[in-house]
Write a protein that holds these residues in place. Structure first.
Motif, PDB file in Angstrom:
ATOM      1  N   ALA A  10       0.777  -1.252  -0.016  1.00  7.35           N
ATOM      2  CA  ALA A  10       0.068   0.060  -0.010  1.00  7.35           C
ATOM      3  C   ALA A  10       0.866   1.185   0.059  1.00  7.35           C
ATOM      4  O   ALA A  10       0.735   2.253  -0.745  1.00  7.35           O
ATOM      5  N   GLU A  11       1.876   1.281   1.020  1.00  2.00           N
ATOM      6  CA  GLU A  11       2.752   2.401   0.942  1.00  2.00           C
ATOM      7  C   GLU A  11       3.631   2.523  -0.226  1.00  2.00           C
ATOM      8  O   GLU A  11       3.619   3.763  -0.808  1.00  2.00           O
ATOM      9  N   ARG A  12       4.019   1.620  -1.015  1.00  2.00           N
ATOM     10  CA  ARG A  12       4.785   1.773  -2.301  1.00  2.00           C
ATOM     11  C   ARG A  12       3.780   2.182  -3.375  1.00  2.00           C
ATOM     12  O   ARG A  12       4.133   2.990  -3.995  1.00  2.00           O
ATOM     13  N   TYR A  13       2.672   1.760  -3.382  1.00  4.00           N
ATOM     14  CA  TYR A  13       1.619   2.160  -4.599  1.00  4.00           C
ATOM     15  C   TYR A  13       1.429   3.757  -4.311  1.00  4.00           C
ATOM     16  O   TYR A  13       1.382   4.487  -5.401  1.00  4.00           O
ATOM     17  N   ALA A  14       0.875   4.078  -3.142  1.00  5.26           N
ATOM     18  CA  ALA A  14       0.687   5.494  -3.007  1.00  5.26           C
ATOM     19  C   ALA A  14       1.713   6.423  -3.312  1.00  5.26           C
ATOM     20  O   ALA A  14       1.663   7.342  -3.815  1.00  5.26           O
ATOM     21  N   GLY A  15       3.258   6.031  -2.758  1.00  9.66           N
ATOM     22  CA  GLY A  15       4.266   6.856  -3.486  1.00  9.66           C
ATOM     23  C   GLY A  15       4.384   6.810  -5.108  1.00  9.66           C
ATOM     24  O   GLY A  15       4.543   7.892  -5.798  1.00  9.66           O
TER      25      GLY A  15
END
Length: 344
Positions: A10-15
């Motif tokens: 989730a964190e990678r995709y948001a970035g």
């Protein structure tokens, strides 16, 4: 807005999505609670990161802090990831009369997403889970996530190449729900038949010490590698024979499986949550019942022993991976935003 506890999918995709927005000419700000690893990842993408005290679901100051940031930066739309960020982001957006899009990355409880103008679910499984809890189906759009960095011809990770050609990789947060110990029990059976097999865990987490202890108890510690958190996931999979995700709990999606498939690496995974939207059983991988040690071991052995099967799955894996385009994923998210701002 995001409230990360670790640098996961989730964190990678948001970035990646915020970077894509920036490259497309939009102003994008990430408001997040403090997390050094995630913050470093975002700053490495040259993003505008603001550390805001928004952690926890009992935080009387969170909404006010976000509203101040919204007014200061003249925000047009709020996009939240993870449940705490969604609670406070939605309240702040409502207070400022703005639309709020909540991104659901796993099979979550409905409550935090009830006040979102629109929900983006990462899979049909995640959407169905919310609908079963009473969320209106029309209020949810499904947008598959994808890795923004295409693998191309990724060079295999040298530390894994040195271990030989039979590396089985599990890229996951090492916690109970990911089935780490189930994989080790299956690995014992696999190694008994093919002693040169290596099991590699790419990730960290609270189950690591249990896994290390179990590997020693089974006498397979020399066949098991704990790689820690890896940023070179394409290189890790490029050096692998099979990707494994033995989850015990439903996965929202399972991005690592799509990442492995993009390199032509077949997968063995538990048939839970959104995994079957990536892995088609008998085509680009093998699905097994969650927690079934014998089925997991048998599936891994099939792909290690049968070269013709592996080659067929590898070809299908690359074909299937084309369905997970980051450009399409980002454009679909932007369409949700634009429809909301037009109707405002």
């Amino acid at each position: 807005m995001i409230t990360p506890s670790r640098l996961g999918g989730a964190e990678r995709y948001a970035g990646w999505f915020c970077r894509w927005q920036k490259d497309s000419g939009h102003k994008s700000i990430i408001a997040m609670k403090r997390n050094p690893a995630v913050e470093a990842f975002y700053r490495g993408l040259d993003l505008d990161v603001r550390i805001v005290g928004i952690s926890g679901k009992v935080n009387i100051f969170a909404s006010g802090r976000l509203r101040a940031l919204i007014r200061q930066e003249q925000v047009d739309i709020v996009h939240t990831h993870l449940s705490s960020a969604t609670v406070w982001g939605c309240l702040a957006a409502i207070g400022e009369n703005l639309p709020c899009v909540a991104h659901v990355h796993s099979l979550n409880k409905r409550a935090p997403y009830s006040f979102a103008s629109k929900v983006i679910a990462v899979s049909e499984a995640a959407k169905a889970h919310l609908v079963r809890q009473g969320h209106k189906e029309a209020g949810i759009e499904v947008v598959w996530p994808a890795n923004a960095d295409p693998p191309g011809d990724a060079e295999p990770a040298a530390d894994l190449v040195s271990l030989g050609p039979l590396v089985i990789t599990c890229a996951a947060h090492l916690r109970e729900s990911k089935g780490v110990l189930v994989l080790l029990r299956a690995a014992k059976k696999v190694i008994e038949e093919i002693p040169s097999t290596i099991i590699a865990f790419a990730g960290e987490g609270p189950e690591r010490w249990k896994a290390e202890k179990m590997a020693k108890q089974f006498g397979i510690e020399h066949n098991v590698r704990f790689l820690g958190f890896r940023t070179d996931i394409h290189a890790v999979f490029a050096a692998s024979r099979v990707a494994v995700l033995p989850s015990l709990a439903p996965e929202g999606f399972g991005l690592v499986l799509a990442e492995a498939n993009a390199l032509g690496i077949p997968a063995v995974a538990s048939n839970v949550g959104g995994v079957s939207e990536i892995i088609e059983d008998g085509k680009n991988g093998i699905l097994v019942p969650a927690g079934d040690v014998d089925a997991l071991a048998s599936a891994i052995l099939q792909l290690l022993k049968d070269e013709e099967l592996w080659l067929r799955f590898s070809k299908m894996a690359k074909e299937k991976s084309r369905e997970f385009s980051f450009e399409k994923s980002a454009l679909d998210c932007m369409n949700v935003f634009q429809n909301l701002t037009k109707s405002k």
